[in-house]
Design a protein around this motif. Structure first.
Motif, mmCIF file in Angstrom:
data_model
loop_
_atom_site.group_PDB
_atom_site.id
_atom_site.type_symbol
_atom_site.label_atom_id
_atom_site.label_comp_id
_atom_site.label_asym_id
_atom_site.label_seq_id
_atom_site.Cartn_x
_atom_site.Cartn_y
_atom_site.Cartn_z
ATOM 1 N N THR A 1 0.824 -1.206 0.000
ATOM 2 C CA THR A 1 0.000 0.000 0.000
ATOM 3 C C THR A 1 0.864 1.264 0.000
ATOM 4 O OG1 THR A 1 -0.188 -0.086 2.426
ATOM 5 C CG2 THR A 1 -1.938 -1.155 1.142
ATOM 6 N N GLY B 1 1.434 -0.043 -4.891
ATOM 7 C CA GLY B 1 0.963 1.334 -4.918
ATOM 8 C C GLY B 1 2.130 2.264 -5.172
ATOM 9 N N GLY C 1 -6.442 -0.012 -4.650
ATOM 10 C CA GLY C 1 -5.658 -1.217 -4.390
ATOM 11 C C GLY C 1 -6.532 -2.453 -4.395
#
Length: 485
Positions: free
Chosen positions: A194, A230, A299
């Motif tokens: 992330t 990400g 995501g």
């Protein structure tokens, strides 16, 4: 007898140990029964090697440890890393239950929980059953289990996987879980990164070390496993560059034209996001406010697309997303201020949460948060500065003491408050801090309480409450009774 360090030899040794009638595996000597294998862990608080004698007295049939020991009356196997041995032994003992389901691991400083809940909701709306292992709770076969660690110890982890009959396992994978090899007995079909920001520097020496530990997840992919990164943060781009995987197995989401899933536009007012899904434009309504949650949603979207879920089905699923416990949970009361309870406990997470709160409410913002004892001290001042920047009133209180001295913690609060601003009020008792905001905020104001989310209190406060939400309910009920009387 040496438990070899090379993977192939070590696994042969582990299998030979387990074939000797081992009836169970434990690293807590108190749980040992007749015929069990005891693995001695050199922990930060205590050394498991001190309990080998107790384990044998309780019936241990064999021991694995890191020290040179020759005077035991049961077979002893020496290894250079007991934690790693524990993960591999547990996986072997429970017959590698991770091989059956689709395994999805999510790592990063912020967003793991929200991304996991979003993804689980998307998949389950398509009839795909999902277990969830993470911070708030574990959900196995639709049943909730109490969570004490984001990533459980290897034995509990393997037991949860054995119990699960769900098609997909979604796991939050913490840096502690990676560094302590809790997940080294698993392989993942998809790993998600992330973001990375300041956190856990009481444990990791610096951000680079923290990053390297997070990167470890992507060495645990199955032979055709995929990485979803990400790249909206510099750390994500760095990870994408360093991954030793074929480009066909690396996918990214971010703001660049090179990303596979690119955020083109985000309308904060109506929460609509327009993205590029490879070559096609798609849009969805973001189910939870804030740019940070746009990334969490994208995501989850990226993973669902890799699992062949149609974009239109994802869009429909997001419309019914019920939210995440303790993540920007909003409560409204008649003639009282609105209250938000959020888990934000890092500088980056707090910045996103308060920025979102400020953008949605144009009256006064009361922020309550506390210092958590025996945790990363280096982020405290930064978080207080962020709070002062966004908030009209800051009420600084205590989180969990975790055996840190109360007086010294309060002293540190006062020192930092005097250096940073004059809109800070210090009320160490968390329930009284919430009461102060509750009594002083108007019905048009917003009270935001951060740091604990759905977690229960670890110590007693003045009011008989176990969580931030319980405290608000207690105050609301008492005020209602007072008015009725």
């Amino acid at each position: 007898m040496l438990l070899e360090d090379s993977l192939s030899k070590e696994l042969i040794t582990i299998k030979s140990i387990l074939k000797k009638g081992i009836s169970g595996v434990h690293f807590d000597s108190r749980e040992i029964n007749e015929g069990n294998l005891f693995i001695a862990i050199s922990g930060t608080a205590m050394d498991g090697h001190q309990f080998i004698k107790q384990a044998i007295e309780n019936g241990a049939a064999a021991i694995i440890g890191e020290k040179e020991l020759t005077d035991l009356n049961v077979p002893y196997y020496k290894t250079s890393n007991s934690r790693l041995a524990l993960a591999k032994v547990a996986s072997e003992f429970y017959n590698h239950p991770w091989k059956r389901p689709i395994m999805i691991g999510i790592t990063g400083t912020n967003g793991k929980t929200t991304t996991s809940y979003l993804l689980r909701h998307i998949l389950e709306t398509q009839g795909i059953s999902c277990s969830l292992i993470g911070t708030v709770k574990h959900i196995i076969n639709g049943k909730d289990f109490y969570s004490t660690q984001t990533t459980p110890d290897p034995i509990l982890l393997q037991k949860l996987l054995v119990e699960s009959t769900d098609e997909v396992i979604i796991m939050e994978v913490s840096s502690h879980g990676l560094d302590q090899n809790r997940v080294c007995g698993l392989k993942f079909d998809i790993g998600i990164f992330t973001n990375l920001s300041h956190d856990h520097l009481d444990y990791h020496s610096d951000l680079d070390s923290y990053f390297l530990v997070k990167s470890k997840l992507f060495t645990l992919l199955k032979s055709e496993g995929e990485a979803i990164i990400g790249t909206y943060s510099s750390w994500g781009k760095k990870l994408q560059e360093k991954l030793n995987l074929p480009s066909s197995r690396i996918f990214s989401f971010g703001t660049d034209a090179q990303d596979d899933y690119e955020l083109i536009e985000w309308n904060q007012g109506n929460h609509r996001c327009i993205i590029r899904d490879f070559t096609e434009k798609q849009s969805f309504l973001q189910p939870i406010p804030g740019l940070h949650n746009v990334w969490n949603t994208l995501g989850a979207y990226s993973v669902a697309r890799r699992l062949k879920i149609e974009a239109k089905d994802i869009q429909e699923a997001l419309l019914t997303f019920p939210g995440v416990p303790g993540r920007f949970e909003t409560y409204s009361y008649a003639e009282r201020p609105t209250v938000v309870v959020d888990y934000a406990h890092t500088p980056d997470g707090l910045d996103h949460t308060l920025k979102t709160a400020k953008s949605q409410h144009h009256s006064q913002l009361f922020h309550i948060f506390g210092f958590r004892g025996n945790r990363d001290h280096s982020k405290r001042e930064t978080m207080l500065q962020i709070s002062v920047f966004y908030s009209d009133f800051v009420i600084l209180t205590l989180d969990d003491l975790n055996n840190e001295d109360y007086e010294s913690l309060v002293k540190e609060m006062k020192r930092m408050a005097s250096n940073i601003g004059n809109n800070i009020k210090i009320i160490p008792d968390r329930t009284l801090a919430i009461e102060y905001a509750w009594k002083n905020a108007s019905e048009k104001d917003l009270i935001i309480i951060t740091g604990k989310g759905p977690e229960t209190y670890k110590q007693e406060f003045v009011y008989p409450c176990n969580s931030d939400k319980e405290t608000i309910d207690y105050l609301q009920n008492n005020i209602r009774k007072t008015h009725q009387n």
